[in-house]
Scaffold this motif. Sequence first.
Motif, mmCIF file in Angstrom:
data_model
loop_
_atom_site.group_PDB
_atom_site.id
_atom_site.type_symbol
_atom_site.label_atom_id
_atom_site.label_comp_id
_atom_site.label_asym_id
_atom_site.label_seq_id
_atom_site.Cartn_x
_atom_site.Cartn_y
_atom_site.Cartn_z
ATOM 1 N N ASP A 150 0.866 -1.179 0.000
ATOM 2 C CA ASP A 150 0.000 0.000 0.000
ATOM 3 C C ASP A 150 0.902 1.228 0.000
ATOM 4 N N ARG A 151 0.331 2.368 -0.313
ATOM 5 C CA ARG A 151 1.118 3.602 -0.331
ATOM 6 C C ARG A 151 1.728 3.843 1.052
ATOM 7 N N GLY A 152 3.022 4.091 1.070
ATOM 8 C CA GLY A 152 3.714 4.363 2.323
ATOM 9 C C GLY A 152 4.327 3.142 2.990
ATOM 10 N N ASP A 153 4.043 1.935 2.469
ATOM 11 C CA ASP A 153 4.651 0.731 3.047
ATOM 12 C C ASP A 153 6.152 0.714 2.766
ATOM 13 N N PRO A 154 6.989 0.457 3.784
ATOM 14 C CA PRO A 154 8.419 0.281 3.513
ATOM 15 C C PRO A 154 8.659 -1.058 2.813
ATOM 16 N N VAL A 155 9.794 -1.190 2.137
ATOM 17 C CA VAL A 155 10.119 -2.416 1.409
ATOM 18 C C VAL A 155 10.081 -3.625 2.336
#
Length: 197
Positions: A150-155
């Motif tokens: 989702d938008r903003g999820d870190p790798v």
Amino acid sequence: MTVTAVFAAVVLFAAGCGTGGTGARDEGPARAESVASAPAAAAKPSRTPDRVDAVRLVKADPEVSAEVKRELKPCVADEYPVDVSYGSLTGGTVDDVVVNVLTCGDAVGVGSYVYREQSGSYVNVFSAEEPPVYGEIDRGDLVVTKQVYDRGDPVSSPSGENVITYRWESGRFAEKFRTHNDYGQVAGAEPTPVPDS
């Protein structure tokens, strides 16, 4: 009394075996057709090939993107970030080769490929290059996992994954099953402390 104890033990054993899960990789109940096809697979085993030079195979493959080839460099000394599996996926006389190309730093899959032996050489019969991606052999099927962000999820913390099962039919891999798993939020908000009475 003894009959009741035995019955209780059987119920506990059955419940433990039937309802337990393995977490995010759980893909539901086993398919009946996999049981029926097991004897046929056992009747015609494939020959496991000698170890394949996966790095050379991928670098020489015109179907592999230039971006993945750029990623395919040694992480330490001469150790390349590749995972290689051998197994019967296409019904050939020699086991097929599944190659996953990863990044060095965080081992994110950038490409997954299946190679089939034809006339003494290996030919690319499957490619997936939408990272993060990882291909595996599961009971004669190709299972490809693609993590979803989702938008903003870190790798390091995807929100979920799509698990796609392919089966070799009429000279190609055809999609058979698709499962989506949402990952739970393990590190949620801390509970509000209860005031002392």
